[in-house]
Write a protein that holds these residues in place. Structure first.
Motif, PDB file in Angstrom:
ATOM      1  N   ARG A 110       0.820  -1.223   0.000  1.00 21.17           N
ATOM      2  CA  ARG A 110       0.000   0.000   0.000  1.00 21.17           C
ATOM      3  C   ARG A 110       0.850   1.268   0.000  1.00 21.17           C
ATOM      4  NH1 ARG A 110      -4.957   2.062   0.638  1.00 21.17           N
ATOM      5  NH2 ARG A 110      -5.218   3.948   1.881  1.00 21.17           N
ATOM      6  N   ARG A 111       1.838   1.326   0.900  1.00 20.81           N
ATOM      7  CA  ARG A 111       2.574   2.578   1.070  1.00 20.81           C
ATOM      8  C   ARG A 111       3.612   2.804  -0.020  1.00 20.81           C
ATOM      9  NH1 ARG A 111       3.732   2.521   7.644  1.00 20.81           N
ATOM     10  NH2 ARG A 111       1.550   2.476   8.302  1.00 20.81           N
ATOM     11  N   GLU A 112       4.243   1.736  -0.496  1.00 23.37           N
ATOM     12  CA  GLU A 112       5.324   1.912  -1.470  1.00 23.37           C
ATOM     13  C   GLU A 112       4.833   1.659  -2.898  1.00 23.37           C
ATOM     14  OE1 GLU A 112       7.810   3.358  -0.079  1.00 23.37           O
ATOM     15  OE2 GLU A 112       6.913   2.946   1.873  1.00 23.37           O
ATOM     16  N   PHE A 113       4.385   0.433  -3.206  1.00 22.36           N
ATOM     17  CA  PHE A 113       3.852   0.176  -4.544  1.00 22.36           C
ATOM     18  C   PHE A 113       2.642   1.067  -4.815  1.00 22.36           C
ATOM     19  CE2 PHE A 113       5.438  -4.506  -4.447  1.00 22.36           C
ATOM     20  CZ  PHE A 113       6.709  -4.083  -4.790  1.00 22.36           C
ATOM     21  N   GLY A 114       1.677   1.026  -3.894  1.00 24.81           N
ATOM     22  CA  GLY A 114       0.481   1.837  -4.062  1.00 24.81           C
ATOM     23  C   GLY A 114       0.754   3.323  -3.951  1.00 24.81           C
ATOM     24  N   GLY A 115       1.752   3.695  -3.137  1.00 26.22           N
ATOM     25  CA  GLY A 115       2.091   5.109  -3.008  1.00 26.22           C
ATOM     26  C   GLY A 115       2.539   5.707  -4.322  1.00 26.22           C
ATOM     27  N   ILE A 116       3.318   4.948  -5.087  1.00 31.24           N
ATOM     28  CA  ILE A 116       3.766   5.437  -6.403  1.00 31.24           C
ATOM     29  C   ILE A 116       2.587   5.507  -7.363  1.00 31.24           C
ATOM     30  CG2 ILE A 116       5.165   4.813  -8.423  1.00 31.24           C
ATOM     31  CD1 ILE A 116       7.293   3.801  -6.429  1.00 31.24           C
ATOM     32  N   GLY A 137       3.899  -7.383 -13.671  1.00 38.68           N
ATOM     33  CA  GLY A 137       3.617  -7.136 -12.263  1.00 38.68           C
ATOM     34  C   GLY A 137       3.354  -5.689 -11.924  1.00 38.68           C
ATOM     35  N   VAL A 138       3.950  -5.239 -10.828  1.00 35.10           N
ATOM     36  CA  VAL A 138       3.733  -3.873 -10.360  1.00 35.10           C
ATOM     37  C   VAL A 138       4.309  -2.862 -11.353  1.00 35.10           C
ATOM     38  CG1 VAL A 138       4.187  -2.244  -8.497  1.00 35.10           C
ATOM     39  CG2 VAL A 138       3.652  -4.610  -7.955  1.00 35.10           C
ATOM     40  N   GLY A 139       5.401  -3.217 -12.039  1.00 36.09           N
ATOM     41  CA  GLY A 139       5.921  -2.331 -13.076  1.00 36.09           C
ATOM     42  C   GLY A 139       4.886  -2.080 -14.151  1.00 36.09           C
ATOM     43  N   LEU A 140       4.189  -3.139 -14.576  1.00 38.73           N
ATOM     44  CA  LEU A 140       3.103  -2.996 -15.544  1.00 38.73           C
ATOM     45  C   LEU A 140       1.970  -2.159 -14.958  1.00 38.73           C
ATOM     46  CD1 LEU A 140       1.619  -3.709 -18.171  1.00 38.73           C
ATOM     47  CD2 LEU A 140       0.924  -5.861 -17.088  1.00 38.73           C
ATOM     48  N   ALA A 141       1.661  -2.380 -13.678  1.00 35.87           N
ATOM     49  CA  ALA A 141       0.597  -1.609 -13.029  1.00 35.87           C
ATOM     50  C   ALA A 141       0.915  -0.117 -13.049  1.00 35.87           C
ATOM     51  CB  ALA A 141       0.407  -2.097 -11.591  1.00 35.87           C
ATOM     52  N   LEU A 164       1.488 -16.954 -10.660  1.00 33.60           N
ATOM     53  CA  LEU A 164       2.102 -16.967  -9.330  1.00 33.60           C
ATOM     54  C   LEU A 164       1.083 -17.222  -8.220  1.00 33.60           C
ATOM     55  CD1 LEU A 164       4.644 -13.990  -9.443  1.00 33.60           C
ATOM     56  CD2 LEU A 164       5.178 -16.380  -8.945  1.00 33.60           C
ATOM     57  N   GLY A 165      -0.181 -17.133  -8.567  1.00 33.31           N
ATOM     58  CA  GLY A 165      -1.208 -17.263  -7.539  1.00 33.31           C
ATOM     59  C   GLY A 165      -1.552 -15.936  -6.904  1.00 33.31           C
ATOM     60  N   LEU A 166      -1.301 -14.839  -7.640  1.00 37.54           N
ATOM     61  CA  LEU A 166      -1.642 -13.507  -7.158  1.00 37.54           C
ATOM     62  C   LEU A 166      -2.817 -12.956  -7.950  1.00 37.54           C
ATOM     63  CD1 LEU A 166       1.938 -11.932  -6.804  1.00 37.54           C
ATOM     64  CD2 LEU A 166       0.441 -12.707  -4.963  1.00 37.54           C
ATOM     65  N   ILE A 167      -3.411 -11.890  -7.438  1.00 37.41           N
ATOM     66  CA  ILE A 167      -4.495 -11.200  -8.123  1.00 37.41           C
ATOM     67  C   ILE A 167      -3.924 -10.059  -8.961  1.00 37.41           C
ATOM     68  CG2 ILE A 167      -6.165 -11.754  -6.312  1.00 37.41           C
ATOM     69  CD1 ILE A 167      -5.708  -8.871  -5.255  1.00 37.41           C
ATOM     70  N   PRO A 168      -4.701  -9.495  -9.908  1.00 36.65           N
ATOM     71  CA  PRO A 168      -4.268  -8.254 -10.548  1.00 36.65           C
ATOM     72  C   PRO A 168      -4.015  -7.200  -9.467  1.00 36.65           C
ATOM     73  CG  PRO A 168      -6.136  -9.174 -11.704  1.00 36.65           C
ATOM     74  CD  PRO A 168      -5.993  -9.968 -10.432  1.00 36.65           C
ATOM     75  N   GLU A 169      -2.890  -6.503  -9.549  1.00 35.31           N
ATOM     76  CA  GLU A 169      -2.391  -5.759  -8.398  1.00 35.31           C
ATOM     77  C   GLU A 169      -2.172  -4.281  -8.680  1.00 35.31           C
ATOM     78  OE1 GLU A 169       1.162  -7.996  -7.686  1.00 35.31           O
ATOM     79  OE2 GLU A 169       1.782  -7.814  -9.758  1.00 35.31           O
ATOM     80  N   VAL A 170      -2.192  -3.509  -7.612  1.00 37.68           N
ATOM     81  CA  VAL A 170      -1.819  -2.085  -7.612  1.00 37.68           C
ATOM     82  C   VAL A 170      -2.531  -1.318  -8.727  1.00 37.68           C
ATOM     83  CG1 VAL A 170       0.131  -0.472  -7.439  1.00 37.68           C
ATOM     84  CG2 VAL A 170       0.414  -2.816  -6.696  1.00 37.68           C
TER      85      VAL A 170
END
Length: 283
Positions: A110-116, A137-141, A164-170
């Motif tokens: 939330r604070r770092e990936f989501g902060g950006i 991943g987060v770079g794509l987000a 990886l077993g993750l959801i669409p993110e950020v």
């Protein structure tokens, strides 16, 4: 029992902010615009703690400068970003039984990936993502959060989170459903197939495809279009169009942030990460 000062989040902050941390982000300021380059090409600009923290600081400084009207985010060849750092993911898995558990991972997401992501979306400055190679991943987000996305002919969109077993993110769930619709976004997630630049253009995931050597020139042309507009018009139009598209972007992002740490507690995710780390060790 580990103390709060031993938490994964605090360890990542310390690693990212260390005075001897390697430089992972380059900033080239050019008058009313800047090019910010993710710069760890040997690892495809993976989102290590130093890169994430340095990127956030660089974007915060540029965003606060009223003379900067546009910011281009790109990567050092051969890729834009491989996404999350597997070593960091492995540490998160090992941290599952710590006092904070998944909440500790949530803080970083939330604070770092989501902060950006929130900085890009909430800024009056216009952001242009220049995809020079694979983006995952987060770079794509982050790229899809930008106001414009242009791609070189070598760009590849990599929807790796499902495998990886993750959801669409950020913010990716918001971006994909707005561009592809619910069924298209679900198919994108289920198939997990790499999408080349021309297909991404056809799907509306990018707005322009150019020859690889012309990518930054093309990005600069968009920056010039922005510079040619009255400053107040662009500063007001960006939040207007984002709000008109859908006012629940922040709600979608918040739900992802609460949901994704749960993925770190699953055996499937742990097995995938350990397997990939083992492959890298043996290669």
């Amino acid at each position: 029992m580990k103390s709060e000062t031993d938490s994964l989040y605090r360890r990542l902050l310390a690693e990212g902010d260390a005075t001897d941390a390697p430089e992972r982000v380059r900033v080239d300021r050019r008058g009313d615009r800047a090019v910010v380059t993710l710069d760890e090409p040997q690892r495809l600009n993976v989102l290590s703690a130093p890169l994430v923290r340095q990127l956030r600081r660089a974007l915060t400084v540029l965003d606060a400068d009223p003379d900067v009207r546009s910011i281009v985010i790109t990567g050092s060849d051969p890729g834009f970003s491989a996404g999350g750092d597997l070593k960091m993911m492995g540490a998160a898995i090992e941290n599952r039984d710590a006092p904070e558990g998944g909440a500790d991972v949530w803080r970083w997401i939330r604070r770092e990936f989501g902060g950006i992501a929130r900085l890009i979306a909430g800024s009056d400055t216009l952001f242009v993502a220049a995809l020079n190679g694979p983006a995952a991943g987060v770079g794509l987000a982050w790229a899809m959060t930008c106001d414009l996305v242009i791609a070189s002919e070598r760009a590849v969109i990599v929807p790796a989170f499902g495998r990886l077993g993750l959801i669409p993110e950020v913010g990716t769930s918001w971006a994909l459903t707005r561009r592809l619709g619910y069924q298209g976004a679900l198919a994108f997630y289920l198939c997990g197939e790499h999408i080349d630049a021309e297909t991404a253009l056809r799907l509306g995931l990018v707005q322009q495809v150019v020859a690889h050597g012309e990518l930054l020139n093309a990005a600069d042309e968009w920056c010039s279009r922005i510079a040619d507009m009255p400053p107040h018009a662009m500063a007001m139009t960006k939040p207007l169009l984002r709000a008109a598209a859908d006012a629940s972007w922040n709600d979608a992002l918040t739900m992802e942030e609460f949901a994704e740490p749960t993925c770190f507690t699953t055996a499937a995710f742990a097995g995938n990460v350990h397997g990939m780390l083992g492959q890298r060790t043996s290669s």
